[in-house]
Design an enzyme around this catalytic site. Sequence first.
Site, PDB file in Angstrom:
ATOM      1  N   SER A 106     -30.731 151.959 -16.743  1.00 17.09           N
ATOM      2  CA  SER A 106     -30.219 150.584 -16.727  1.00 17.09           C
ATOM      3  C   SER A 106     -31.115 149.529 -16.115  1.00 17.09           C
ATOM      4  O   SER A 106     -30.805 148.342 -16.222  1.00 17.09           O
ATOM      5  CB  SER A 106     -28.864 150.549 -16.039  1.00 17.09           C
ATOM      6  OG  SER A 106     -27.893 150.960 -16.959  1.00 17.09           O
ATOM      7  N   LYS A 130     -27.446 142.017  -9.261  1.00 14.61           N
ATOM      8  CA  LYS A 130     -26.512 142.573 -10.246  1.00 14.61           C
ATOM      9  C   LYS A 130     -25.099 142.578  -9.670  1.00 14.61           C
ATOM     10  O   LYS A 130     -24.903 142.837  -8.470  1.00 14.61           O
ATOM     11  CB  LYS A 130     -26.960 144.000 -10.606  1.00 14.61           C
ATOM     12  CG  LYS A 130     -26.189 144.634 -11.756  1.00 14.61           C
ATOM     13  CD  LYS A 130     -26.798 145.993 -12.133  1.00 14.61           C
ATOM     14  CE  LYS A 130     -26.071 146.679 -13.261  1.00 14.61           C
ATOM     15  NZ  LYS A 130     -26.656 147.974 -13.626  1.00 14.61           N
ATOM     16  N   SER A 148     -27.634 148.728 -18.518  1.00 13.23           N
ATOM     17  CA  SER A 148     -26.557 147.851 -18.133  1.00 13.23           C
ATOM     18  C   SER A 148     -26.981 146.631 -17.319  1.00 13.23           C
ATOM     19  O   SER A 148     -26.232 145.665 -17.231  1.00 13.23           O
ATOM     20  CB  SER A 148     -25.525 148.646 -17.336  1.00 13.23           C
ATOM     21  OG  SER A 148     -26.073 149.079 -16.099  1.00 13.23           O
TER      22      SER A 148
HETATM   23  N1  GLN Z   1     -27.004 153.597 -20.870  1.00 14.61           N
HETATM   24  C1  GLN Z   1     -26.663 154.573 -19.887  1.00 14.61           C
HETATM   25  C2  GLN Z   1     -25.172 154.724 -19.809  1.00 14.61           C
HETATM   26  O1  GLN Z   1     -24.486 154.019 -20.483  1.00 14.61           O
HETATM   27  C3  GLN Z   1     -27.266 154.205 -18.552  1.00 14.61           C
HETATM   28  C4  GLN Z   1     -26.450 153.321 -17.718  1.00 14.61           C
HETATM   29  C5  GLN Z   1     -27.025 153.044 -16.383  1.00 14.61           C
HETATM   30  O2  GLN Z   1     -28.154 153.406 -16.090  1.00 14.61           O
HETATM   31  N2  GLN Z   1     -26.200 152.451 -15.523  1.00 14.61           N
HETATM   32  O3  GLN Z   1     -24.673 155.543 -19.066  1.00 14.61           O
END
Ligand code: GLN
Length: 488
Positions: free
Chosen positions: A180, A81, A156
């Site tokens: 994410s 990532k 994400s």
């Molecule tokens: N969807 C969640 C957010 O927008 C989780 C994001 C993540 O785990 N990095 O904060």
Amino acid sequence: MMKLSEMTGIEISKMIKSGEISVKEVLQDTFDRIDKTEKTFNCYVTVDKEYALQQAEKVQKLIDSGDLDDSPLAGVPIAVKDNICVKDKLTTCSSKILYNFKPVYNATVVEKIQKAGMIIIGKTNMDEFAMGSTTETSAFKITKNPWNESKVPGGSSGGSAACIAAKESVIALGSDTGGSIRQPASYCGVTGLKPTYGTVSRYGLVAFASSLDQIGPLGRDALDCAALYEIISGKDEKDATSMEFDKFSFSDIKNYSLKGKKIGVPTSYFGKGLAPDVKQRVLESIEIFKSLGAEVEEFDLDIIKYAVPTYYIIACAEACSNLSRYDGIKYGYSADSKNILDTFIKSRSEGFGLEVKRRIMLGNFVLSSGYYDAYYNKALKAKKLIQDAFFKAFDKYDFLVGPVAPDTAPSIGENLSDPLKMYMADIYTVMINIAGVPALSIPCGVDKGNMPIGLQLIGKPLDEKTILSAAYEFQRNTDFHKQCSPLL
Ligand code: GLN
């Protein structure tokens, strides 16, 4: 012979070690598929073939001399990532503000995967600074769901999940602050693990919300994720929040029986808003666990109503502080400006996207003197209640089971206009990060539109072994994880 694209990392590594195929041939096979489909799916921010070939040459020698015999994933291509630092390689967090940033050091996980003989092939697209649930907040490109190009891959870590589903990588690293890893794994039909907080070093992971962030594996099945978790986990002197614990060994997950194990099913995970197809598949999966000998009981996890507000207050508060380092001077994008203050303002205004700005504002608001007690302090109290609720459940159950997300992948563009709706869809995943416990997403079927559905297995702190073992047992008896996109 089975096609390479259908094999797991562990199977590929075995073939390489036995001399049936070379590291370079495996890599070439992956590149061929990247060349074929990457233009459609946009999984990567960067693909670095030259760098991959350099690593492959070194790794082949080590494999030939037997030095990597104990490494279950030696020679296997991996995608990373784009918020995980790889020395001298672009690490952008999919943000304009880091568009040209090349770290001068490797993240600890990168050191570990390279030592284990894994080959980094590229950096995957993500929501900007890992803020989002669709990968649409990336400043660079929109990743498409390999099962249906009109759908998002989740986020994400959307690029990391999509590259496995598109067979553009065998395995990947993602990060999970509030879902994410698990949610994109669920949307793309792959397996993904959010480990216990503190078991994987965050050194070299660009911080979003430091008390919630964890790096973890995404792969074709639970065994691959377990092998990668073994490689990346362990205490690290460079991360003060990493902890000492008994070394996890991936092969242990094969000797596990579900007979007599107690599974808790939180009734609040099946309330209003859960799509009927998702509910149906999850309930069917619970029946499969029962048929394998587990005892299942429903229980109340009413505290779920505080999950989303607590998460967004804590995550935004930490994010606004973490992101204050991007000032147009120390890193990346620097706007043309008249003076120092102007540099700060213009670089941040032009460098950050809308979602990131929204969170910086929210974070500063909940931390401001007049509101600190009303919001931030209250969120910390709710965090304690959430942790207690999980610990209480684990007095009774070996692990918990529920859905990962209320629905399957939405269409591209569907969620961006309504952030609250998007935040609410994190309801089943964010509590896990608040509690700091491990959780896994495994494929458990598809909906009427043939989009993958994920099943979430939630474990006791430091008990990755139980959820990975249960998933392994599930996957040995089903083949949801082997189903692949009709587009490939
Ligand atoms: N969807 C969640 C957010 O927008 C989780 C994001 C993540 O785990 N990095 O904060």
